[in-house]
Design an enzyme around this catalytic site. Structure first.
Site, PDB file in Angstrom:
ATOM      1  CB  THR A 177      -1.035   0.074   1.334  1.00 28.31           C
ATOM      2  OG1 THR A 177      -0.231   0.254   2.250  1.00 28.31           O
ATOM      3  CG2 THR A 177      -1.785  -0.965   1.242  1.00 28.31           C
TER       4      THR A 177
ATOM      5  CE  LYS B 211      15.970 -13.355  22.469  1.00 25.96           C
ATOM      6  NZ  LYS B 211      15.178 -14.690  22.482  1.00 25.96           N
TER       7      LYS B 211
ATOM      8  CE1 TYR C  34      -4.809  -1.508  10.765  1.00 26.35           C
ATOM      9  CE2 TYR C  34      -6.580  -0.628  12.105  1.00 26.35           C
ATOM     10  CZ  TYR C  34      -5.138  -0.500  11.517  1.00 26.35           C
ATOM     11  OH  TYR C  34      -4.534   0.482  11.702  1.00 26.35           O
TER      12      TYR C  34
ATOM     13  CE  LYS D  60      -1.774  -1.961  13.047  1.00 26.93           C
ATOM     14  NZ  LYS D  60      -0.390  -1.539  12.888  1.00 26.93           N
TER      15      LYS D  60
ATOM     16  CE1 TYR E  92      10.781 -11.937  20.583  1.00 23.27           C
ATOM     17  CE2 TYR E  92       8.500 -12.493  20.263  1.00 23.27           C
ATOM     18  CZ  TYR E  92       9.939 -12.806  19.952  1.00 23.27           C
ATOM     19  OH  TYR E  92      10.273 -13.452  18.967  1.00 23.27           O
TER      20      TYR E  92
ATOM     21  NE  ARG F 187      -6.215   5.736   5.852  1.00 20.90           N
ATOM     22  CZ  ARG F 187      -4.986   5.606   6.449  1.00 20.90           C
ATOM     23  NH1 ARG F 187      -4.974   5.235   7.593  1.00 20.90           N
ATOM     24  NH2 ARG F 187      -4.036   5.124   5.734  1.00 20.90           N
TER      25      ARG F 187
END
Ligand code: NAD
Length: 315
Positions: A36, A105, A145, A149, A159, A186
């Site tokens: 995108t 990491k 979506y 998230k 983590y 949008r």
């Protein structure tokens, strides 16, 4: 020299973040598969400290050399995109985030996850503060979506807690500015595209639903402030000035000197009714607040975009 990896760096927000990081004297490795995003967004960059890597982060990711910061922004982000790419959206949030946390990491880098106000769903509290857990429909069309998230946030905290990675999470509220795509669905790019062509502005529902719009320069400053802090818990970044969609449409018509009228269309499924960030944490922890108001931001967007970009003639 500080080196920053920016995933999604050829996208709307990511390209502005690359600009700011380079301006601050950092080296930037921009990773993007151009799903995108567009090379158009980064073609102005002349710095010898900028490297573009065309890569899908759902595949294994290797980055050469030292890395100090990983800004993880790659993800389809507009409802049109994640409706077109539902499985990919989930995969980017899951595998893509695993891979980038792995890079952080291995390189002992500070990690920033670009999360979203959509983790709050159609909120039952107003304004939304970070301690609110949200009201999300996991099986609706927006679920891919929102849940991607939410999963990415859970993974980031795991983590941090289990692997000791230095992580941060930003919940981004609606952001606008130059380099948005005219057809990404949008509200602001749609209204601007319609207004500069004197076409009717299409407002969903009766236009009484609210949004809060942050100019992209304010947002990316907030992202860098957060990455450079030692905060681990989510921080909202957005502009708390709240407008109804009808007020926004009228502001766009005024700023663009347009002759457009407003027409009304049915509301999309699960379209949130209200959206306003509580930015107390951003103010207190980062000393951050937005500086660009809606009228000024719309004016800058029009000036810096040019007509071809606003109407979608160029990407
Ligand atoms: P965008 O679509 O312009 O940018 C996303 C970028 O990610 C694109 O360049 C795309 O090509 C890239 N990408 C997607 N999948 C990829 C993959 N598998 N591998 C590599 N690159 C990939 O969207 P944006 O508005 O700039 O959003 C950037 C981030 O900010 C996203 O994570 C989005 O969820 C978050 N966010 C944005 C807003 C907003 O108002 N713009 C609001 C909330 C959250």
């Amino acid at each position: 020299m500080t080196t920053c990896v920016v995933t999604g760096g050829a996208g709307f927000v990511g390209s502005h973040l690359c600009d700011l990081l380079l301006e601050k004297g950092h080296a930037v490795v921009c990773i993007d598969n151009l799903d995108t995003g567009s090379l158009e967004n980064i073609k102005h960059i002349r710095s010898g400290h900028f490297r573009f890597v065309n890569q899908d982060i759902t595949e294994e990711v290797h980055v050469d050399g030292d890395v100090d910061f990983v800004y993880h922004l790659a993800s389809p982000a507009s409802p049109i995109d994640y409706a077109r790419l539902p499985l990919h959206t989930l995969k980017v949030g899951a595998q893509g985030t695993w891979h980038m946390l792995g890079v952080a990491k291995f390189k002992r880098a500070r990690f920033l996850l670009a999360s979203t106000s959509e983790v709050y769903g159609d909120p039952q509290v107003h304004p939304q503060e970070e301690s609110y857990w949200g009201h999300v429909n996991p099986i609706g069309p927006r679920g891919v979506y929102d849940e991607a998230k939410r999963y990415a946030e859970a993974l980031t905290m795991a983590y941090h807690r289990q692997q000791g990675v230095d992580t941060s999470i930003v919940r981004i509220f609606n952001t606008y500015g130059p380099r948005m795509r005219a057809h990404d669905g949008r509200a602001i790019p749609t209204f601007l595209r319609q207004a500069v062509q004197d076409q009717p502005l299409t407002v969903f529902g009766d236009g009484s639903q609210t949004r809060s719009f942050c100019f992209v320069d304010d947002l990316v400053r907030g992202l860098v402030n957060l990455a450079e802090s030692d905060e681990h818990l989510p921080v909202n970044i957005g502009n708390p000035d709240e407008y109804t969609l009808l007020q926004l449409a009228n502001a766009v018509i005024e700023v663009s000197n347009s002759n457009s009228k407003i027409v009304f269309e049915p509301l999309p499924v699960d379209d949130p009714q209200i959206r306003q960030p509580d930015i107390t944490r951003a103010r207190e922890i980062l000393g951050w607040k937005p500086e660009v108001g809606l009228t000024e931001g719309l004016r800058k967007t029009i000036e810096l975009s040019g007509r071809d970009r606003l109407t979608g003639i160029t990407a």
